[in-house]
Scaffold this active site. Structure first.
Site, PDB file in Angstrom:
ATOM      1  N   GLY A   1       0.840  -1.285  -0.031  1.00  0.00           N
ATOM      2  CA  GLY A   1      -0.012   0.077  -0.079  1.00  0.00           C
ATOM      3  C   GLY A   1       0.868   1.283  -0.002  1.00  0.00           C
ATOM      4  O   GLY A   1       2.040   1.257   0.328  1.00  0.00           O
TER       5      GLY A   1
ATOM      6  N   CYS B   1       2.021   2.331   3.393  1.00  0.00           N
ATOM      7  CA  CYS B   1       2.631   1.367   4.101  1.00  0.00           C
ATOM      8  C   CYS B   1       3.954   1.350   4.355  1.00  0.00           C
ATOM      9  O   CYS B   1       4.627   1.468   3.323  1.00  0.00           O
ATOM     10  CB  CYS B   1       2.617  -0.268   3.326  1.00  0.00           C
ATOM     11  SG  CYS B   1       0.835  -0.577   3.160  1.00  0.00           S
TER      12      CYS B   1
ATOM     13  N   ASP C   1      -5.338  -5.958  -2.487  1.00  0.00           N
ATOM     14  CA  ASP C   1      -5.532  -4.953  -1.530  1.00  0.00           C
ATOM     15  C   ASP C   1      -4.044  -4.274  -1.656  1.00  0.00           C
ATOM     16  O   ASP C   1      -3.051  -4.678  -1.080  1.00  0.00           O
ATOM     17  CB  ASP C   1      -5.882  -5.397  -0.329  1.00  0.00           C
ATOM     18  CG  ASP C   1      -5.977  -4.138   0.774  1.00  0.00           C
ATOM     19  OD1 ASP C   1      -5.880  -3.200   0.349  1.00  0.00           O
ATOM     20  OD2 ASP C   1      -6.048  -4.490   1.975  1.00  0.00           O
TER      21      ASP C   1
HETATM   22  P1  XMP Z   1      -3.413   1.825  -1.236  1.00  0.00           P
HETATM   23  O1  XMP Z   1      -2.183   1.649  -1.890  1.00  0.00           O
HETATM   24  O2  XMP Z   1      -4.400   1.651  -2.266  1.00  0.00           O
HETATM   25  O3  XMP Z   1      -3.377   0.654  -0.231  1.00  0.00           O
HETATM   26  O4  XMP Z   1      -3.372   3.303  -0.570  1.00  0.00           O
HETATM   27  C1  XMP Z   1      -4.480   0.539   0.589  1.00  0.00           C
HETATM   28  C2  XMP Z   1      -4.127  -0.501   1.596  1.00  0.00           C
HETATM   29  O5  XMP Z   1      -3.016  -0.370   2.471  1.00  0.00           O
HETATM   30  C3  XMP Z   1      -3.221  -1.194   3.690  1.00  0.00           C
HETATM   31  N1  XMP Z   1      -2.714  -0.382   4.764  1.00  0.00           N
HETATM   32  C4  XMP Z   1      -1.655  -0.522   5.470  1.00  0.00           C
HETATM   33  N2  XMP Z   1      -0.389  -1.343   5.378  1.00  0.00           N
HETATM   34  N3  XMP Z   1       0.631  -0.009   7.141  1.00  0.00           N
HETATM   35  C5  XMP Z   1       0.618  -1.117   6.394  1.00  0.00           C
HETATM   36  O6  XMP Z   1       1.697  -1.939   6.084  1.00  0.00           O
HETATM   37  C6  XMP Z   1      -0.586   0.665   7.268  1.00  0.00           C
HETATM   38  O7  XMP Z   1      -0.385   1.634   8.289  1.00  0.00           O
HETATM   39  C7  XMP Z   1      -1.325   0.680   6.424  1.00  0.00           C
HETATM   40  N4  XMP Z   1      -2.866   1.131   6.424  1.00  0.00           N
HETATM   41  C8  XMP Z   1      -3.471   0.697   5.490  1.00  0.00           C
HETATM   42  C9  XMP Z   1      -4.555  -1.785   3.725  1.00  0.00           C
HETATM   43  O8  XMP Z   1      -4.484  -2.964   3.290  1.00  0.00           O
HETATM   44  C10 XMP Z   1      -5.211  -0.874   2.745  1.00  0.00           C
HETATM   45  O9  XMP Z   1      -6.295  -1.442   2.295  1.00  0.00           O
END
Ligand code: XMP
Length: 470
Positions: free
Chosen positions: A300, A303, A336
């Site tokens: 993400g 992330c 995702d």
């Molecule tokens: P995108 O790239 O579309 O991804 O913004 C959304 C997804 O990112 C994940 N997500 C996280 N992964 N730390 C992570 O490693 C985080 O703080 C975090 N917040 C969200 C999650 O699966 C989301 O749907």
């Protein structure tokens, strides 16, 4: 020897002979989970800067679905689910009401909180209709202290509760009005029909709806002590799907939670479980009873898991590994994270994912939670990883437990450009997907993934793929 893992930018799809002559012939219908079908393979992420009721409504109206995040009280999350469920029911059976002595300020707060542009005015302590407050009544109302009875429209056109939709439409047309309160013989309110909802019904044949014609909506739960009561409350509010949302979904506690929810609610619950990135995790979650799998460890935009822990699987390889197992068991798969454009979206589905979950690309939209902020003439919204320091959920997201250890945040946060209405972003993504399907000669998504052949590219290939020299 190390196995090789690839992601979106490492590959391209090879074009092939096509018999698709018009994009109208292309059908993007897919399955979100074992028992839920969507016309548009898009899901808005269960993050607190992406999906509450406004985004979930926009997603379902466009044919996808939104998952209400879990980083709030059970009451608040349930309320968000209810707002979606009430949204496109052409007949709203519990319209927002105010009383004649409330002030314009109070009414504005109520309207904002409930996401509506009008309110019915009922006598104090009763249900008798005495007026209506439309957005036009409120438009030039600059004195916040004025009472509802001074600004409301008193002469209200109404109809009986059992009126047919065609008749209601005729009344709205005849009187050039947009709201038609339904009133019982004794003057009590029984419901409301709005022009906007009728038009939506006509213009949105592909909206995602439940068997009662209401928009579909999902909601996330964790693996904490309140999981069962949260899931129960969400199901009572008619959430259509529950997402077990944990950073490391291949965890014994997640497996137990899937089993526990299945045992408790049987066929009444549709469970999406994740996140995972391996075929072993897919096998275990399917065995536990998941109805769909969510893939993505660290791809993400917000992330930092891979930087902080060194753990992850490049997203395209993760999708392919999970799909291999999930297909055998007829369990749909959600890609995702990491989707930066419609090309990535297309590659995720070509690799076999049934739908894609999007965070960042939707977080800049009007419908994401929070207002936009202006900075030196440019509009922005905030986007944050749910395991970021700013979100303050690191422990909860990672293990949901109280083990007393502090964890390093695994998410980033920041301002992103305001990107207007979600409908436009969704339309751009789907439009790119349709073109991609036509390049591959695919009329349906299953043909698309069958026809897909990826070619690995170099840095030079990636450079060539982007605009250059202009
Ligand atoms: P995108 O790239 O579309 O991804 O913004 C959304 C997804 O990112 C994940 N997500 C996280 N992964 N730390 C992570 O490693 C985080 O703080 C975090 N917040 C969200 C999650 O699966 C989301 O749907």
């Amino acid at each position: 020897m190390f196995r090789e893992g690839l992601t979106f930018d490492d590959v391209l799809l090879i074009p092939r002979k096509s018999r698709v002559f018009s994009r109208k012939e292309i059908n993007t219908t897919t399955r979100l989970s074992r028992n839920i079908t969507l016309h548009v393979p898009l899901i808005s992420a269960n993050m607190d800067t992406v999906t509450e009721s406004r985004m979930a409504r926009a997603m379902a109206e466009a044919g996808g679905i939104g998952i209400i995040h879990r980083f709030c009280s059970i009451e608040k999350q349930v309320d968000e689910v209810r707002k979606v469920k009430r949204a496109e029911n052409v007949m709203i059976d519990d319209p927002v009401t105010v009383d004649p002595d409330q002030t314009a300020r109070e009414v504005r707060q109520i309207m904002n909180a409930r996401g509506v542009s009008s309110a019915l005015v009922v006598e104090k302590y009763g249900k008798k209709l005495v007026g209506i407050l439309t957005s036009r009544d409120m438009l030039f109302e600059d004195s916040n202290g004025r009472r509802v009875k001074e600004i409301m429209t008193k002469k209200v056109i109404t109809a009986a509760p059992n009126i047919s939709l065609t008749k209601a439409q005729a009344i709205l047309h005849e009187h050039k009005i947009e709201k038609l309160p339904l009133v019982k013989r004794n003057g009590d309110i029984a419901g409301l029909i709005t022009l906007k909802d009728i038009l939506k019904k006509i213009h949105n044949p592909y909206a995602s709806k439940d068997s009662r014609g209401r928009l579909l909506v999902g909601a996330a739960v964790g693996v904490k002590e309140d999981t069962l009561s949260r899931a129960q409350a969400l199901l009572e509010a008619d959430a259509d799907v529950i997402v077990i949302d944990i950073a490391h979904g291949h965890n014994a506690r997640v497996l137990e939670t899937v089993k526990m929810l299945r045992k408790k609610f049987g066929k009444k619950i549709e469970i999406i479980a994740g996140n995972i990135a391996t075929s072993e995790a897919a096998i275990d979650l399917i065995k536990a009873g998941a109805d769909a799998l969510k893939i993505g460890i660290g791809p993400g935009a917000a992330c930092t898991t891979r930087l902080v822990t060194g753990v992850g699987v490049p997203q395209l390889t993760a999708i392919q590994d999970v799909v291999k197992i999930a297909r055998k068991h007829d369990v749909p798969v959600i890609a995702d994270g990491g989707i930066k454009n419609s090309g990535d979206f297309s590659k995720a589905l070509a690799a076999g994912a049934d739908t894609a979950m999007i965070g960042r690309l939707l977080a800049g939209c009007k419908e994401s939670p929070g207002e936009y902020v202006m900075d030196r003439g440019t509009a922005y919204k905030y986007y944050r990883g749910m395991a970021s320091h700013e979100a303050g959920n690191d422990k909860a997201v990672l293990d949901g437990g109280k083990d007393g250890f502090t964890r390093a945040p695994e998410g980033a946060s920041g301002k992103i450009s305001y990107s207007g209405e979600a409908a436009m972003v969704i339309s751009d993504l789907v439009s790119g997907l349709r073109s991609s399907m036509s390049y591959l000669g695919a009329h349906t998504l299953s043909e698309f993934s069958k026809n897909a052949e990826f070619i690995r590219i170099t840095e030079a290939g990636l450079h060539e793929s982007k605009p250059h020299g202009v």
